[in-house]
Design a protein around this motif. Structure first.
Motif, PDB file in Angstrom:
ATOM      1  N   ASP A   1       0.808  -1.222   0.000  1.00 55.38           N
ATOM      2  CA  ASP A   1       0.000   0.000   0.000  1.00 55.38           C
ATOM      3  C   ASP A   1       0.838   1.267   0.000  1.00 55.38           C
ATOM      4  OD1 ASP A   1      -2.316  -1.531   0.054  1.00 55.38           O
ATOM      5  OD2 ASP A   1      -2.370  -1.595   2.240  1.00 55.38           O
ATOM      6  N   GLU A   2       2.146   1.125   0.045  1.00 58.86           N
ATOM      7  CA  GLU A   2       3.032   2.291   0.144  1.00 58.86           C
ATOM      8  C   GLU A   2       3.650   2.616  -1.216  1.00 58.86           C
ATOM      9  OE1 GLU A   2       3.827   4.258   2.812  1.00 58.86           O
ATOM     10  OE2 GLU A   2       2.348   3.178   4.007  1.00 58.86           O
ATOM     11  N   PRO A   3       3.656   3.891  -1.596  1.00 57.13           N
ATOM     12  CA  PRO A   3       4.318   4.269  -2.849  1.00 57.13           C
ATOM     13  C   PRO A   3       5.838   4.297  -2.675  1.00 57.13           C
ATOM     14  CG  PRO A   3       3.370   6.205  -1.807  1.00 57.13           C
ATOM     15  CD  PRO A   3       2.962   5.012  -0.977  1.00 57.13           C
ATOM     16  N   VAL A   4       6.545   4.009  -3.738  1.00 57.43           N
ATOM     17  CA  VAL A   4       8.002   4.052  -3.728  1.00 57.43           C
ATOM     18  C   VAL A   4       8.440   5.510  -3.602  1.00 57.43           C
ATOM     19  CG1 VAL A   4      10.061   3.669  -5.137  1.00 57.43           C
ATOM     20  CG2 VAL A   4       8.284   1.928  -5.053  1.00 57.43           C
ATOM     21  N   GLN A   5       9.363   5.754  -2.683  1.00 55.89           N
ATOM     22  CA  GLN A   5       9.871   7.107  -2.458  1.00 55.89           C
ATOM     23  C   GLN A   5      11.322   7.266  -2.906  1.00 55.89           C
ATOM     24  OE1 GLN A   5       7.983   9.644  -1.391  1.00 55.89           O
ATOM     25  NE2 GLN A   5       6.248   8.248  -1.274  1.00 55.89           N
ATOM     26  N   ARG A   6      12.102   6.187  -2.813  1.00 52.50           N
ATOM     27  CA  ARG A   6      13.525   6.257  -3.151  1.00 52.50           C
ATOM     28  C   ARG A   6      13.923   4.992  -3.907  1.00 52.50           C
ATOM     29  NH1 ARG A   6      12.807  10.710  -1.642  1.00 52.50           N
ATOM     30  NH2 ARG A   6      13.876  11.930  -0.078  1.00 52.50           N
TER      31      ARG A   6
ATOM     32  N   VAL B   1      13.964  -0.768  -4.643  1.00 50.60           N
ATOM     33  CA  VAL B   1      13.049   0.345  -4.398  1.00 50.60           C
ATOM     34  C   VAL B   1      12.653   0.392  -2.920  1.00 50.60           C
ATOM     35  CG1 VAL B   1      12.171   0.406  -6.749  1.00 50.60           C
ATOM     36  CG2 VAL B   1      11.055  -1.045  -5.083  1.00 50.60           C
ATOM     37  N   TYR B   2      12.407   1.620  -2.420  1.00 52.25           N
ATOM     38  CA  TYR B   2      12.144   1.815  -0.995  1.00 52.25           C
ATOM     39  C   TYR B   2      10.957   2.751  -0.795  1.00 52.25           C
ATOM     40  CZ  TYR B   2      16.787  -0.139  -0.213  1.00 52.25           C
ATOM     41  OH  TYR B   2      17.877  -0.968  -0.178  1.00 52.25           O
ATOM     42  N   CYS B   3       9.992   2.317   0.005  1.00 50.03           N
ATOM     43  CA  CYS B   3       8.913   3.194   0.440  1.00 50.03           C
ATOM     44  C   CYS B   3       9.357   3.826   1.764  1.00 50.03           C
ATOM     45  CB  CYS B   3       7.620   2.405   0.617  1.00 50.03           C
ATOM     46  SG  CYS B   3       7.665   1.206   1.974  1.00 50.03           S
ATOM     47  N   VAL B   4       8.493   4.652   2.358  1.00 53.92           N
ATOM     48  CA  VAL B   4       8.845   5.300   3.622  1.00 53.92           C
ATOM     49  C   VAL B   4       9.141   4.252   4.696  1.00 53.92           C
ATOM     50  CG1 VAL B   4       7.979   6.789   5.471  1.00 53.92           C
ATOM     51  CG2 VAL B   4       7.554   7.400   3.094  1.00 53.92           C
ATOM     52  N   GLU B   5       8.322   3.199   4.749  1.00 54.01           N
ATOM     53  CA  GLU B   5       8.530   2.134   5.744  1.00 54.01           C
ATOM     54  C   GLU B   5       9.897   1.471   5.555  1.00 54.01           C
ATOM     55  OE1 GLU B   5       6.482   1.107   8.302  1.00 54.01           O
ATOM     56  OE2 GLU B   5       5.175   2.798   7.817  1.00 54.01           O
TER      57      GLU B   5
ATOM     58  N   GLU C   1      13.340   1.344   7.983  1.00 57.18           N
ATOM     59  CA  GLU C   1      13.919   0.070   8.417  1.00 57.18           C
ATOM     60  C   GLU C   1      15.360  -0.106   7.952  1.00 57.18           C
ATOM     61  OE1 GLU C   1      11.240  -2.766   6.708  1.00 57.18           O
ATOM     62  OE2 GLU C   1       9.609  -2.246   8.081  1.00 57.18           O
ATOM     63  N   THR C   2      15.822   0.742   7.029  1.00 51.42           N
ATOM     64  CA  THR C   2      17.156   0.616   6.438  1.00 51.42           C
ATOM     65  C   THR C   2      18.174   1.378   7.266  1.00 51.42           C
ATOM     66  OG1 THR C   2      16.164   0.449   4.258  1.00 51.42           O
ATOM     67  CG2 THR C   2      18.498   0.979   4.339  1.00 51.42           C
ATOM     68  N   GLU C   3      19.363   0.785   7.390  1.00 46.86           N
ATOM     69  CA  GLU C   3      20.440   1.419   8.147  1.00 46.86           C
ATOM     70  C   GLU C   3      21.701   1.468   7.290  1.00 46.86           C
ATOM     71  OE1 GLU C   3      20.950  -0.864  11.686  1.00 46.86           O
ATOM     72  OE2 GLU C   3      18.965  -0.412  12.440  1.00 46.86           O
ATOM     73  N   GLY C   4      22.625   2.303   7.684  1.00 48.87           N
ATOM     74  CA  GLY C   4      23.954   2.308   7.093  1.00 48.87           C
ATOM     75  C   GLY C   4      24.068   3.075   5.799  1.00 48.87           C
ATOM     76  N   ALA C   5      25.075   2.662   5.020  1.00 48.62           N
ATOM     77  CA  ALA C   5      25.451   3.371   3.798  1.00 48.62           C
ATOM     78  C   ALA C   5      24.358   3.310   2.739  1.00 48.62           C
ATOM     79  CB  ALA C   5      26.748   2.802   3.241  1.00 48.62           C
ATOM     80  N   ILE C   6      23.594   2.246   2.718  1.00 47.56           N
ATOM     81  CA  ILE C   6      22.540   2.116   1.711  1.00 47.56           C
ATOM     82  C   ILE C   6      21.581   3.292   1.803  1.00 47.56           C
ATOM     83  CG2 ILE C   6      20.542   0.746   1.002  1.00 47.56           C
ATOM     84  CD1 ILE C   6      22.105  -1.745   1.812  1.00 47.56           C
ATOM     85  N   LYS C   7      21.215   3.647   3.014  1.00 47.80           N
ATOM     86  CA  LYS C   7      20.254   4.728   3.219  1.00 47.80           C
ATOM     87  C   LYS C   7      20.745   6.039   2.611  1.00 47.80           C
ATOM     88  CE  LYS C   7      17.109   6.014   6.898  1.00 47.80           C
ATOM     89  NZ  LYS C   7      16.819   5.776   8.308  1.00 47.80           N
ATOM     90  N   SER C   8      22.033   6.324   2.741  1.00 48.06           N
ATOM     91  CA  SER C   8      22.568   7.584   2.220  1.00 48.06           C
ATOM     92  C   SER C   8      22.707   7.566   0.699  1.00 48.06           C
ATOM     93  CB  SER C   8      23.909   7.901   2.866  1.00 48.06           C
ATOM     94  OG  SER C   8      24.848   6.907   2.550  1.00 48.06           O
ATOM     95  N   ASN C   9      22.674   6.399   0.066  1.00 46.16           N
ATOM     96  CA  ASN C   9      22.798   6.296  -1.386  1.00 46.16           C
ATOM     97  C   ASN C   9      21.464   6.378  -2.111  1.00 46.16           C
ATOM     98  OD1 ASN C   9      25.585   6.003  -1.356  1.00 46.16           O
ATOM     99  ND2 ASN C   9      25.468   3.797  -1.129  1.00 46.16           N
ATOM    100  N   LEU C  10      20.367   6.336  -1.388  1.00 41.40           N
ATOM    101  CA  LEU C  10      19.051   6.332  -2.020  1.00 41.40           C
ATOM    102  C   LEU C  10      18.751   7.671  -2.676  1.00 41.40           C
ATOM    103  CD1 LEU C  10      16.984   4.463   0.715  1.00 41.40           C
ATOM    104  CD2 LEU C  10      18.075   3.513  -1.314  1.00 41.40           C
TER     105      LEU C  10
END
Length: 153
Positions: free
Chosen positions: A37-42, A53-57, A61-70
């Motif tokens: 039900d969540e739209p892709v944000q990053r 692909v990553y929604c807000v949820e 839930e994501t940590e580390g370097a991956i989060k900063s690369n989105l």
């Protein structure tokens, strides 16, 4: 549920395309494959494995370097021409770089060397099994001789 594939990654179309301004390109909204039900944000522009692909949820839930690369889908689309220009010297039908072709220059010799090596390994295994077999036969023969001796005694 319409599914399309961009760069071999599945996305679900969730809504009709959102219009930005009339003079700008239209970007579609995609739903998260994990949180339906969540739209892709990053988007992870350089996924080594796993999630693309990553929604807000997912972002929470994501940590580390991956989060900063989105990056947003809009930013990914805007970076695409630059990325393609950086690779413009690669042409379909062109010869691969010499560093790749060098790997295959001696292909037949390398295959023969590998086959010879494998045959040597097989010979060594056969020799070792023959040694074990001879040792076992010797033990069995001694045991037989001992049994015969004891019968005579």
């Amino acid at each position: 549920d319409n599914k399309i594939s961009i760069y071999q990654y599945p996305f679900n179309l969730s809504k009709s395309p959102k219009r930005m301004q009339s003079n700008e390109a239209t970007l579609k909204t995609f739903t998260c494959p994990i949180h339906k039900d969540e739209p892709v944000q990053r988007v992870n522009p350089k996924p080594s494995s796993g999630q693309v692909v990553y929604c807000v949820e997912c972002i929470m839930e994501t940590e580390g370097a991956i989060k900063s690369n989105l990056v947003t889908i809009k930013n990914l689309v805007e970076q695409l021409p630059e990325s393609l220009n950086a690779k413009k010297n690669v042409k379909i039908g062109s010869r691969p770089p010499e560093s790749f072709t060098d790997l295959f220059k001696n292909k037949d010799k390398d295959i023969q060397k590998f086959a010879d090596f494998m045959n040597l390994q097989k010979e060594q295994v056969c020799k070792n099994y023959k040694i074990i077999q001879d040792s076992l036969l010797e033990i069995i023969e001694k045991s037989k001789q001992k049994a015969l001796y004891e019968i005579d005694a």
